[in-house]
Design a protein around this motif. Structure first.
Motif, PDB file in Angstrom:
ATOM      1  N   ARG A  72       3.128   5.400  -5.722  1.00  0.00           N
ATOM      2  CA  ARG A  72       2.541   6.666  -5.316  1.00  0.00           C
ATOM      3  C   ARG A  72       2.382   7.550  -6.556  1.00  0.00           C
ATOM      4  O   ARG A  72       3.230   7.492  -7.458  1.00  0.00           O
ATOM      5  CB  ARG A  72       3.534   7.352  -4.378  1.00  0.00           C
ATOM      6  CG  ARG A  72       2.971   8.102  -3.221  1.00  0.00           C
ATOM      7  CD  ARG A  72       4.131   8.733  -2.472  1.00  0.00           C
ATOM      8  NE  ARG A  72       4.864   7.772  -1.637  1.00  0.00           N
ATOM      9  CZ  ARG A  72       4.562   7.535  -0.365  1.00  0.00           C
ATOM     10  NH1 ARG A  72       3.571   8.171   0.223  1.00  0.00           N
ATOM     11  NH2 ARG A  72       5.258   6.662   0.322  1.00  0.00           N
ATOM     12  N   LEU A 129      -4.498   5.594  -7.396  1.00  0.00           N
ATOM     13  CA  LEU A 129      -3.333   6.216  -6.750  1.00  0.00           C
ATOM     14  C   LEU A 129      -3.648   7.626  -6.257  1.00  0.00           C
ATOM     15  O   LEU A 129      -3.168   8.051  -5.216  1.00  0.00           O
ATOM     16  CB  LEU A 129      -2.146   6.250  -7.719  1.00  0.00           C
ATOM     17  CG  LEU A 129      -1.532   4.887  -8.018  1.00  0.00           C
ATOM     18  CD1 LEU A 129      -0.438   5.009  -9.074  1.00  0.00           C
ATOM     19  CD2 LEU A 129      -0.953   4.265  -6.751  1.00  0.00           C
ATOM     20  N   ARG A 187       6.020  -0.005  -3.163  1.00  0.00           N
ATOM     21  CA  ARG A 187       4.912   0.875  -2.851  1.00  0.00           C
ATOM     22  C   ARG A 187       4.847   1.955  -3.925  1.00  0.00           C
ATOM     23  O   ARG A 187       5.852   2.616  -4.200  1.00  0.00           O
ATOM     24  CB  ARG A 187       5.143   1.519  -1.492  1.00  0.00           C
ATOM     25  CG  ARG A 187       3.886   1.656  -0.733  1.00  0.00           C
ATOM     26  CD  ARG A 187       4.047   1.987   0.717  1.00  0.00           C
ATOM     27  NE  ARG A 187       2.709   2.330   1.194  1.00  0.00           N
ATOM     28  CZ  ARG A 187       1.768   1.428   1.376  1.00  0.00           C
ATOM     29  NH1 ARG A 187       2.010   0.154   1.206  1.00  0.00           N
ATOM     30  NH2 ARG A 187       0.557   1.814   1.753  1.00  0.00           N
ATOM     31  N   ASP A 220      -1.020   7.985   0.532  1.00  0.00           N
ATOM     32  CA  ASP A 220       0.119   7.353   1.201  1.00  0.00           C
ATOM     33  C   ASP A 220       0.756   6.262   0.354  1.00  0.00           C
ATOM     34  O   ASP A 220       1.677   5.579   0.800  1.00  0.00           O
ATOM     35  CB  ASP A 220      -0.317   6.757   2.541  1.00  0.00           C
ATOM     36  CG  ASP A 220      -0.785   7.851   3.491  1.00  0.00           C
ATOM     37  OD1 ASP A 220      -0.250   8.975   3.385  1.00  0.00           O
ATOM     38  OD2 ASP A 220      -1.696   7.595   4.299  1.00  0.00           O
ATOM     39  N   GLY A 221       0.213   6.076  -0.843  1.00  0.00           N
ATOM     40  CA  GLY A 221       0.784   5.050  -1.719  1.00  0.00           C
ATOM     41  C   GLY A 221       0.123   3.709  -1.470  1.00  0.00           C
ATOM     42  O   GLY A 221      -0.609   3.514  -0.491  1.00  0.00           O
TER      43      GLY A 221
END
Ligand SMILES: [Zn+2]
Lengths: 129, 306
Positions: free
Chosen positions: A78, A23, A76, A28-29
């Motif tokens: 992050r 990560l 998603r 940007d995830g």
């Protein structure tokens, strides 16, 4: 992934570190499936079960290290903070406690004033005579 | 008429003021750190118990000459939802004071323990995830400022920075690690944290003195371990290298008078330099302090339970 117990399955702590590494390198995830693929590619091992990675991501979210948002049918993920930010706030907690004994952390030696630093060096010279 | 209250009140006052002042000023604790810690712990325990015991004894004095029997009568009546008729307003105030003190001491101690545990858990998570694992215990943070510390607990972490490694020679680094390992191994946080908690419960000069003294004494214990495994010169050089770098200087708290000419770091270096061979008196101080510590806790306990 570096496995501290040769032969055994990777421990949860190691998995958490490995997932955070992925990560931290994906500003940007990324999705859980991408993490599975990247870990397998990085270590040249068989893919982990997606549920394992989801469990790890959940734990990291509870520790406030990971955030997630909906992206279509998946999530998603992050890093909540960069690695440097995490290190900086750890250091801040230790270095900038105005009163060392308030905190659970006592560092090896507190910073001293310039005058005291001179006295310290003098004391040291005495020792080495 | 106050029976047991007087001796307990006198003890509470002695333990609240002259004894901590005397102990904080004495120089022998630097050479008998472990015995001095035991004595401070005894002062804390006996001080807390006599502080609660004195108003309690005032409160139950009309019920019985002895605190123990008086408490038993009070308890028996309370069990039947009765207030003993012989209790006047003064006694009720004294009992309320004892209750408030007890709740505050226990409550603040628990809260403080929880807060510390939560802070530590956060710190552990951070270094486990963001630092390099040098071994099972040692974490290395990628940061230029020199710092070394221990995250105590059943699975302790010792944390150093890249800056620490860069600033120290190998034997100095060994001294720093031995110092932190001593904190971790001997669970020094269990010694310090009750004092921190008591100080937040009763933020008064004696509590502040006790916390400062005990904090300094566990540093000295850890220094002794480090000096044995890496040598005094290496430890002294490490203290100067880490403590002598420019950094934020911990500000003196208002009202705290600094010890004559010594911050903890300077004090520790000077202590390493002045290790003289102990004479007979010096050798007797340690056992005497242990004896005083046992007497301080056992004496009042016997007196109340007699
Ligand atoms: Zn220390």
């Amino acid at each position: 992934m570096a496995n501290e117990r040769a032969g055994g399955p990777p421990r949860l702590g190691e998995l958490e570190r490995a997932v955070m590494d992925v990560l931290w390198n994906a500003p940007d995830g990324t999705t859980a499936q991408e993490i599975v693929e990247r870990l397998a590619a990085r270590d040249g091992t068989a893919e982990l079960a997606a549920t394992t990675v989801l469990t790890v991501l959940d734990r990291l979210r509870r520790k406030d290290f990971v955030t997630r948002e909906r992206a279509g049918r998946a999530h998603r993920y992050r890093a909540a903070r960069t690695r440097d930010d995490v290190i900086a706030s750890s250091m801040l907690a230790v270095l900038e406690t105005t009163d060392d004994r308030r905190s659970a952390l006592v560092r090896f030696a507190g910073a001293v004033s310039a005058e005291e630093a001179a006295l310290l060096r003098e004391a040291l010279a005495e020792l080495e005579e | 008429m106050f029976a047991d209250a007087w001796p307990l009140a006198v003890l509470a006052i002695l333990l609240a003021w002259p004894i901590p002042v005397f102990l904080a000023r004495a120089s022998w604790p630097r050479r008998h750190a472990r015995a001095a810690i035991a004595l401070w712990q005894a002062v804390g325990i006996a001080g807390g118990l006599s502080l609660i015991g004195a108003p309690l004894a005032v409160g139950v004095a009309p019920l019985d000459r002895h605190l123990r029997t008086g408490l038993f009568v009070l308890w028996r009546d309370a069990f039947h939802l009765r207030v003993p008729a012989s209790l006047g307003l003064a006694q009720e105030i004294a009992l309320a004071l004892a209750a408030v003190l007890t709740v505050r001491l226990v409550g603040v101690t628990l809260l403080s323990a929880l807060r510390i545990e939560r802070d530590l858990r956060r710190q552990r998570d951070a270094v486990d995830l963001a630092a390099e694992h040098a071994d099972r215990q040692l974490r290395v943070l990628e940061h230029a400022a020199p710092a070394a510390y221990c995250l105590p607990g059943t699975r302790p972490r010792i944390v150093i920075t890249e800056g620490t490694i860069a600033a120290l020679a190998p034997d100095e680094l060994e001294a720093v690690l031995a110092h932190e390992r001593a904190h971790a191994r001997w669970r020094h946080e269990l010694v310090v944290q009750p004092f921190v908690a008591w100080e937040s419960a009763l933020p008064l000069p004696p509590a502040r003195r006790a916390t400062a003294a005990v904090t300094g004494l566990v540093e000295m214990l850890a220094d002794d371990h480090a000096a044995r495994s890496a040598g005094r010169p290496a430890l002294a050089r490490a203290l100067v290298a880490i403590g002598g770098t420019a950094g934020p200087v911990p500000s003196q708290r208002a009202g705290d008078s600094p010890k004559p000419g010594a911050t903890p770091t300077l004090d520790r270096v000077q202590r390493l330099l002045r290790a003289a061979a102990p004479n007979l008196t010096e050798r007797l101080i340690g056992p005497a302090a242990w004896f005083a510590a046992i007497l301080l806790v056992a004496g009042p306990t016997w007196y109340v339970l007699r």
